[in-house]
Motif scaffolding. Structure first.
Motif, PDB file in Angstrom:
ATOM      1  N   PRO A  14       0.778  -1.742   0.478  1.00 54.31           N
ATOM      2  CA  PRO A  14       0.070  -0.210   0.410  1.00 54.31           C
ATOM      3  C   PRO A  14       0.711   1.402   0.004  1.00 54.31           C
ATOM      4  O   PRO A  14       0.420   2.226  -0.395  1.00 54.31           O
ATOM      5  N   ALA A  15       2.241   2.030   0.617  1.00 56.99           N
ATOM      6  CA  ALA A  15       2.713   2.247   0.750  1.00 56.99           C
ATOM      7  C   ALA A  15       3.589   2.880  -0.451  1.00 56.99           C
ATOM      8  O   ALA A  15       3.845   3.805  -1.176  1.00 56.99           O
ATOM      9  N   LEU A  16       3.440   1.568  -0.996  1.00 53.95           N
ATOM     10  CA  LEU A  16       4.604   1.689  -2.225  1.00 53.95           C
ATOM     11  C   LEU A  16       3.789   2.393  -3.320  1.00 53.95           C
ATOM     12  O   LEU A  16       4.474   2.682  -4.309  1.00 53.95           O
ATOM     13  N   LEU A  17       1.994   1.146  -3.356  1.00 57.31           N
ATOM     14  CA  LEU A  17       1.479   2.052  -4.652  1.00 57.31           C
ATOM     15  C   LEU A  17       1.531   3.799  -4.567  1.00 57.31           C
ATOM     16  O   LEU A  17       0.998   4.153  -5.350  1.00 57.31           O
ATOM     17  N   ALA A  18       1.396   3.926  -2.945  1.00 58.35           N
ATOM     18  CA  ALA A  18       1.344   5.691  -2.328  1.00 58.35           C
ATOM     19  C   ALA A  18       2.305   6.435  -3.411  1.00 58.35           C
ATOM     20  O   ALA A  18       1.778   7.617  -3.764  1.00 58.35           O
ATOM     21  N   ARG A  19       3.058   5.746  -3.092  1.00 61.27           N
ATOM     22  CA  ARG A  19       4.581   6.472  -3.355  1.00 61.27           C
ATOM     23  C   ARG A  19       4.772   6.886  -4.594  1.00 61.27           C
ATOM     24  O   ARG A  19       4.961   7.670  -5.594  1.00 61.27           O
ATOM     25  N   LEU A  20       4.745   5.419  -5.517  1.00 63.67           N
ATOM     26  CA  LEU A  20       3.736   5.663  -7.116  1.00 63.67           C
ATOM     27  C   LEU A  20       3.471   6.670  -7.436  1.00 63.67           C
ATOM     28  O   LEU A  20       3.196   6.994  -8.126  1.00 63.67           O
ATOM     29  N   ARG A  21       1.929   6.441  -7.151  1.00 67.02           N
ATOM     30  CA  ARG A  21       1.093   6.887  -7.366  1.00 67.02           C
ATOM     31  C   ARG A  21       1.362   9.077  -7.355  1.00 67.02           C
ATOM     32  O   ARG A  21       1.210   9.771  -7.779  1.00 67.02           O
ATOM     33  N   ALA A  22       2.695   9.052  -6.454  1.00 68.30           N
ATOM     34  CA  ALA A  22       3.298  10.726  -6.262  1.00 68.30           C
ATOM     35  C   ALA A  22       4.277  10.531  -6.811  1.00 68.30           C
ATOM     36  O   ALA A  22       4.225  12.236  -6.930  1.00 68.30           O
ATOM     37  N   VAL A  23       4.663  10.196  -7.884  1.00 73.04           N
ATOM     38  CA  VAL A  23       5.897   9.897  -9.114  1.00 73.04           C
ATOM     39  C   VAL A  23       5.325  11.346 -10.071  1.00 73.04           C
ATOM     40  O   VAL A  23       5.902  12.615 -10.037  1.00 73.04           O
ATOM     41  N   PRO A  24       4.221  11.423 -10.343  1.00 67.95           N
ATOM     42  CA  PRO A  24       4.510  12.323 -11.094  1.00 67.95           C
ATOM     43  C   PRO A  24       3.650  13.841 -10.875  1.00 67.95           C
ATOM     44  O   PRO A  24       4.688  14.615 -11.470  1.00 67.95           O
ATOM     45  N   ALA A  25       3.027  13.970  -9.690  1.00 66.72           N
ATOM     46  CA  ALA A  25       3.421  15.232  -9.216  1.00 66.72           C
ATOM     47  C   ALA A  25       5.244  16.188  -8.715  1.00 66.72           C
ATOM     48  O   ALA A  25       4.842  16.692  -8.578  1.00 66.72           O
ATOM     49  N   SER A  26       5.303  15.100  -8.480  1.00 64.42           N
ATOM     50  CA  SER A  26       6.058  15.380  -7.812  1.00 64.42           C
ATOM     51  C   SER A  26       7.577  15.705  -8.693  1.00 64.42           C
ATOM     52  O   SER A  26       8.552  16.722  -8.798  1.00 64.42           O
ATOM     53  N   LEU A  27       7.442  15.196 -10.011  1.00 67.34           N
ATOM     54  CA  LEU A  27       8.998  15.181 -11.123  1.00 67.34           C
ATOM     55  C   LEU A  27       8.019  16.214 -11.589  1.00 67.34           C
ATOM     56  O   LEU A  27       9.046  17.071 -12.551  1.00 67.34           O
ATOM     57  N   ALA A  28       6.642  16.615 -11.667  1.00 61.23           N
ATOM     58  CA  ALA A  28       6.030  17.939 -12.583  1.00 61.23           C
ATOM     59  C   ALA A  28       6.632  19.156 -11.481  1.00 61.23           C
ATOM     60  O   ALA A  28       6.843  20.140 -12.367  1.00 61.23           O
ATOM     61  N   GLY A  29       7.043  19.100  -9.914  1.00 59.80           N
ATOM     62  CA  GLY A  29       7.113  20.204  -9.596  1.00 59.80           C
ATOM     63  C   GLY A  29       8.594  20.204  -9.644  1.00 59.80           C
ATOM     64  O   GLY A  29       9.151  22.078  -9.867  1.00 59.80           O
ATOM     65  N   LEU A  30       9.128  19.604 -10.512  1.00 59.41           N
ATOM     66  CA  LEU A  30      10.945  19.538  -9.789  1.00 59.41           C
ATOM     67  C   LEU A  30      11.138  20.295 -11.449  1.00 59.41           C
ATOM     68  O   LEU A  30      11.879  21.289 -11.990  1.00 59.41           O
ATOM     69  N   ARG A  31       9.747  20.047 -12.784  1.00 62.71           N
ATOM     70  CA  ARG A  31      10.116  20.387 -14.213  1.00 62.71           C
ATOM     71  C   ARG A  31       9.903  22.319 -13.658  1.00 62.71           C
ATOM     72  O   ARG A  31      10.440  22.936 -14.154  1.00 62.71           O
ATOM     73  N   THR A  32       9.312  22.075 -12.718  1.00 62.11           N
ATOM     74  CA  THR A  32       8.420  24.442 -13.106  1.00 62.11           C
ATOM     75  C   THR A  32       9.473  24.804 -12.065  1.00 62.11           C
ATOM     76  O   THR A  32       9.809  25.520 -12.334  1.00 62.11           O
ATOM     77  N   SER A  33      10.156  23.701 -11.195  1.00 63.00           N
ATOM     78  CA  SER A  33      11.273  24.559 -10.363  1.00 63.00           C
ATOM     79  C   SER A  33      13.006  25.074 -12.035  1.00 63.00           C
ATOM     80  O   SER A  33      13.171  25.564 -11.069  1.00 63.00           O
ATOM     81  N   LEU A  34      12.864  23.688 -12.440  1.00 57.98           N
ATOM     82  CA  LEU A  34      14.202  23.950 -12.988  1.00 57.98           C
ATOM     83  C   LEU A  34      14.260  24.953 -14.252  1.00 57.98           C
ATOM     84  O   LEU A  34      14.695  25.207 -14.153  1.00 57.98           O
ATOM     85  N   SER A  35      12.684  25.090 -14.301  1.00 61.21           N
ATOM     86  CA  SER A  35      12.362  26.214 -15.689  1.00 61.21           C
ATOM     87  C   SER A  35      12.475  27.161 -14.955  1.00 61.21           C
ATOM     88  O   SER A  35      13.125  28.624 -15.642  1.00 61.21           O
ATOM     89  N   TRP A  36      12.038  27.820 -13.835  1.00 56.72           N
ATOM     90  CA  TRP A  36      11.752  28.800 -13.137  1.00 56.72           C
ATOM     91  C   TRP A  36      13.006  29.138 -13.357  1.00 56.72           C
ATOM     92  O   TRP A  36      13.755  30.312 -13.532  1.00 56.72           O
TER      93      TRP A  36
END
Length: 551
Positions: A123-145
């Motif tokens: 269950p914890a692994l499922l939650a972390r996998l589901r959180a990956v897209p948002a975390s990487l989207a945030g990283l892309r925003t920070s790198l762009s800024w």
């Protein structure tokens, strides 16, 4: 002390909630189903936590609430907070892409840490996998800024991270496929989505960021000195330290020659290395056999040292040796503070079941990573009854202290007679000591673009470049493949000053022990010195030196 401890506890709780990936690596419990927000809001929230905690600590110090026996705990917390704030003001995190501790690596580690075979918390692994897209989207925003501000990591770091992002999806899909229970379908879907997010990040790095990335790798004196503060907790004269690195490398090379004569009398060092590499007695076939060897060395060291040279708590007599699924060198992760996860040594090797793997340098590295090295030091700290919670989980935040002890542990086992096979002692010198001395030379030389001095016999008078660094490292280090050497060069260029923490940290540990011997004379007891030193908990090297050398 209650007030200081309450402040430290509150900081750890909020720190873990705001940075679950780093918390996972540090063994902080309670965040297994979450990932770090690498977007601008997440960066701002972590900076605000540092600012608020530093203000509250200074107010507490102003009221006299950190004196006496609380002095060390307050100094350690203050040192960490001041460095984090200096990094924030230098805007280091906004454009952070590196080789072993950047957001891409920490996201991967956070998932790998849940990969525990039959004990995997699905269950914890499922939650972390589901959180990956948002975390990487945030990283892309920070790198762009950051790019809009003209702050982009060197091209080498951008491309390295793109490659790692592209390599990760296959592992995520394979990991999810191991589950055959009711979560199988959601895990598979989450793994595909997470994998696509990594692919999208790779495309962004290659298409959008690489054209803006500078070719120059050197980060310069100011950024390097910030790294010295961050990783070592000290201030050094960089040119003087660079010169010392060359001297230390020459000394170790002489010691290696004497050790080589114990293996094959009359043969030069490189011939001894080649002979050991070719000797079937010093090779195993396949990653599984290599993992078993790691475990055997660690288990034997624990059994023989416990109660004789060190007091090793029962929970620390368990150490898990593992092969990581996606590479990453050799590293140790502390046990979880609630002991839900044991201390773990990860060692990346060729996954081919028929691969032949050299072992003559393995004992020294395992003593560094397990006992009496990181597992003893960091594990003891994690379980220590008198340290506050921040001190107990802070070992990773003070690499000079931690890695210096690991390198000291390699030498200590020589003093204690544990390199019974001369090949293993030669391996400790060639694969550990020489390697780390070479790092001092390379790391400072590369980032400050220094000249190679006369008398070294290596491209004298030329300025350091990554190409020269690869040649130098192939002559003075453990990694044998071009890929491994390239990884190391990228690592140094992405984390200024981290690579010198090992040798300079060891230097402080050795000097402190020698000072204690002189001070205590015949009453000096090595086991008691180690107990007293480790009881201090992690700290910067200046504070460590003061605590261990002042009567």
């Amino acid at each position: 002390m209650i007030e200081l401890n309450a402040l430290a506890d509150a900081y750890v709780d909020e720190f873990a909630a705001l940075d679950p990936c780093r918390a996972a690596m540090m063994g902080i419990a309670g965040q297994d189903d979450r990932l770090t927000d690498y977007g601008p809001e997440g960066l701002a929230a972590r900076a605000d936590l540092v600012r608020r905690t530093l203000r509250e600590l200074r107010e507490l110090e102003g009221r006299g609430g950190t004196g006496g026996g609380h002095r060390i705990a307050a100094a350690v917390l203050r040192e960490h907070l001041e460095v984090e704030w200096a990094r924030h003001e230098a805007r280091v995190d906004k454009s952070c892409l590196e080789t072993i501790e950047g957001p891409v690596q920490r996201l991967r580690y956070a998932i790998e840490l849940l990969d525990r075979g039959d004990q995997t918390p699905w269950p914890a692994l499922l939650a972390r996998l589901r959180a990956v897209p948002a975390s990487l989207a945030g990283l892309r925003t920070s790198l762009s800024w950051a790019a809009q501000e003209g702050r982009v990591a060197a091209r080498r770091q951008v491309l390295r991270n793109a490659g790692e992002a592209r390599a990760t999806p296959a592992y995520l899909v394979e990991l999810a496929a191991r589950h055959t229970g009711p979560l199988a379908e959601p895990l598979a879907a989450a793994a595909r989505a997470a994998g696509q997010a990594f692919q999208d990040l790779a495309a962004f790095l290659e298409r959008d960021l690489t054209p803006q990335a500078p070719e120059r790798d050197a980060l310069g004196r100011d950024r390097y000195l910030l790294g010295v503060r961050e990783f070592l907790g000290t201030r050094v004269d960089l040119e003087e330290t660079y010169a010392w690195g060359w001297e230390e490398l020459a000394r170790i090379r002489s010691e290696m020659a004497r050790a080589a004569a114990q293996v094959l009398p009359g043969e030069p060092v490189e011939a001894v290395r080649a002979a050991l590499d070719a000797d079937p007695a010093h090779r195993v076939v396949g990653a599984a056999a290599f993992r078993d060897l790691m475990q055997q060395i660690a288990d034997q060291a624990i059994a023989e040292l416990a109660g004789v040279h060190f007091d090793i708590p029962e929970p620390l007599r368990v150490l898990d040796c593992r092969i990581p699924p996606t590479g990453g060198g050799v590293y140790y992760l502390a046990p979880a503070e609630d002991l839900s996860r044991p201390g773990t040594v990860w060692w990346a090797v060729d996954p081919d079941p028929q691969a032949s793997i050299s072992t003559w340098s393995v004992p020294g590295i395992m003593f560094h990573e397990s006992v009496p090295g990181h597992h003893l030091q960091v594990g003891t700290t994690t379980l220590h009854p008198t340290l506050n919670r921040f001190q107990r989980i802070a070992s990773e935040l003070f690499p000079g202290h931690c890695e210096g002890w690991g390198l000291y542990a390699e030498r200590l086992m020589d003093e204690l007679g544990y390199y019974r096979d001369p090949a293993h002692r030669f391996g400790m010198l060639a694969g550990g000591q020489q390697y780390r001395a070479a790092r001092v030379v390379l790391d400072i030389g590369l980032h400050l673009e220094l000249t190679i001095p006369a008398g070294t016999g290596f491209h004298e008078g030329e300025r350091w470049t990554p190409a020269l660094a690869r040649e130098f490292l192939s002559l003075h280090t453990g990694p044998e493949t071009e890929e491994a050497i390239a990884f190391e060069i990228d690592r140094y260029l992405g984390r200024p000053a981290q690579a010198i923490a090992y040798k300079l940290g060891e230097k402080v540990w050795l000097e402190a022990r020698q000072a204690a011997r002189r001070r205590e004379g015949a009453a000096f007891d090595l086991k008691d010195f180690h107990r007293r030193a480790l009881d201090l908990g992690p700290m910067g090297l200046d504070l460590l030196r003061a605590e261990l050398t002042t009567p």
